[in-house]
Design a protein around this motif. Structure first.
Motif, mmCIF file in Angstrom:
data_model
loop_
_atom_site.group_PDB
_atom_site.id
_atom_site.type_symbol
_atom_site.label_atom_id
_atom_site.label_comp_id
_atom_site.label_asym_id
_atom_site.label_seq_id
_atom_site.Cartn_x
_atom_site.Cartn_y
_atom_site.Cartn_z
ATOM 1 N N ARG A 192 43.444 30.765 43.658
ATOM 2 C CA ARG A 192 43.724 32.179 43.416
ATOM 3 C C ARG A 192 44.156 32.438 41.969
ATOM 4 O O ARG A 192 45.026 31.750 41.426
ATOM 5 C CB ARG A 192 44.812 32.637 44.370
ATOM 6 C CG ARG A 192 45.081 34.102 44.298
ATOM 7 C CD ARG A 192 46.182 34.485 45.258
ATOM 8 N NE ARG A 192 46.232 35.920 45.307
ATOM 9 C CZ ARG A 192 46.382 36.623 46.391
ATOM 10 N NH1 ARG A 192 46.532 36.024 47.548
ATOM 11 N NH2 ARG A 192 46.404 37.936 46.345
ATOM 12 N N GLY A 193 43.511 33.431 41.350
ATOM 13 C CA GLY A 193 43.896 33.869 40.020
ATOM 14 C C GLY A 193 43.262 33.126 38.853
ATOM 15 O O GLY A 193 43.489 33.487 37.707
ATOM 16 N N ASP B 119 34.185 37.426 29.447
ATOM 17 C CA ASP B 119 35.627 37.498 29.202
ATOM 18 C C ASP B 119 35.946 37.019 27.791
ATOM 19 O O ASP B 119 37.072 36.714 27.474
ATOM 20 C CB ASP B 119 36.404 36.719 30.260
ATOM 21 C CG ASP B 119 36.210 35.205 30.148
ATOM 22 O OD1 ASP B 119 35.476 34.730 29.254
ATOM 23 O OD2 ASP B 119 36.802 34.482 30.974
ATOM 24 N N GLN C 267 37.603 32.263 39.489
ATOM 25 C CA GLN C 267 37.679 33.176 40.628
ATOM 26 C C GLN C 267 37.630 34.635 40.181
ATOM 27 O O GLN C 267 36.893 35.441 40.753
ATOM 28 C CB GLN C 267 38.950 32.915 41.433
ATOM 29 C CG GLN C 267 38.973 33.695 42.737
ATOM 30 C CD GLN C 267 40.231 33.449 43.499
ATOM 31 O OE1 GLN C 267 41.288 33.929 43.103
ATOM 32 N NE2 GLN C 267 40.121 32.705 44.591
ATOM 33 N N ARG C 268 38.403 34.979 39.159
ATOM 34 C CA ARG C 268 38.416 36.372 38.668
ATOM 35 C C ARG C 268 37.026 36.822 38.210
ATOM 36 O O ARG C 268 36.651 37.967 38.406
ATOM 37 C CB ARG C 268 39.383 36.516 37.473
ATOM 38 C CG ARG C 268 40.828 36.504 37.820
ATOM 39 C CD ARG C 268 41.696 36.895 36.621
ATOM 40 N NE ARG C 268 41.342 36.244 35.375
ATOM 41 C CZ ARG C 268 41.835 35.089 34.940
ATOM 42 N NH1 ARG C 268 42.713 34.433 35.680
ATOM 43 N NH2 ARG C 268 41.476 34.591 33.777
ATOM 44 N N ASN C 269 36.287 35.907 37.600
ATOM 45 C CA ASN C 269 34.959 36.239 37.056
ATOM 46 C C ASN C 269 33.836 36.044 38.070
ATOM 47 O O ASN C 269 32.674 36.229 37.719
ATOM 48 C CB ASN C 269 34.670 35.379 35.820
ATOM 49 C CG ASN C 269 35.536 35.717 34.636
ATOM 50 O OD1 ASN C 269 36.252 36.708 34.642
ATOM 51 N ND2 ASN C 269 35.475 34.885 33.618
ATOM 52 N N ARG D 124 40.386 31.831 36.184
ATOM 53 C CA ARG D 124 39.297 32.521 35.488
ATOM 54 C C ARG D 124 38.010 32.461 36.313
ATOM 55 O O ARG D 124 37.312 33.460 36.457
ATOM 56 C CB ARG D 124 39.072 31.905 34.104
ATOM 57 C CG ARG D 124 37.904 32.553 33.364
ATOM 58 C CD ARG D 124 37.612 31.889 32.030
ATOM 59 N NE ARG D 124 37.361 30.475 32.216
ATOM 60 C CZ ARG D 124 37.920 29.516 31.491
ATOM 61 N NH1 ARG D 124 38.756 29.798 30.533
ATOM 62 N NH2 ARG D 124 37.629 28.252 31.724
#
Length: 119
Positions: A21-22, A49, A26-28, A24
């Motif tokens: 979780r959290g 990013d 996963q976020r992207n 790069r």
């Protein structure tokens, strides 16, 4: 007997931190931490990013990773492919390879093929 063997693409995603979780990755929605460029844009990336591609969803990111492995790494051994994909100047490539082999049940001299990647 080996249980819970994952696919090569899933193992790479785990090594890149996609399931944490959290991160790069996963976020992207970028399970392979693919860099942004023509390849990523052509395979659905919506932006960057700063270095890494941002995909609209995980399915698109996974599809891009599979396609990259088949177009740029097909026919290579797993050890050669991971040394190029996760080079030693940026990664602990030996550990990366060992973890991928453990997760997948593959051996270092496995050749990357369409069948291996589920294409």
């Amino acid at each position: 007997m080996r249980m819970n063997v994952v696919t090569l693409v899933e193992a790479i995603a785990r090594e890149e931190g996609f399931y944490v979780r959290g991160t790069r990755a996963q976020r992207n929605f970028n399970p392979g931490d693919l860099e942004f460029g023509n390849f990523a844009a052509h395979h659905g990336a919506t932006g960057s990013d700063g270095r890494f591609a941002i995909f609209p969803d995980a399915a698109t990111g996974f599809a891009a990773l599979r396609e990259l492995l088949m177009t740029d790494y097909a026919g290579m051994t797993l050890v050669a492919a991971l040394n190029r994909f996760a080079p030693p100047f940026e990664n602990d490539t030996t550990r990366y390879l060992e973890n991928v082999l453990l997760m997948t049940g593959l051996v270092a001299d496995t050749i990357l093929t369409d069948k291996l990647l589920g294409i």
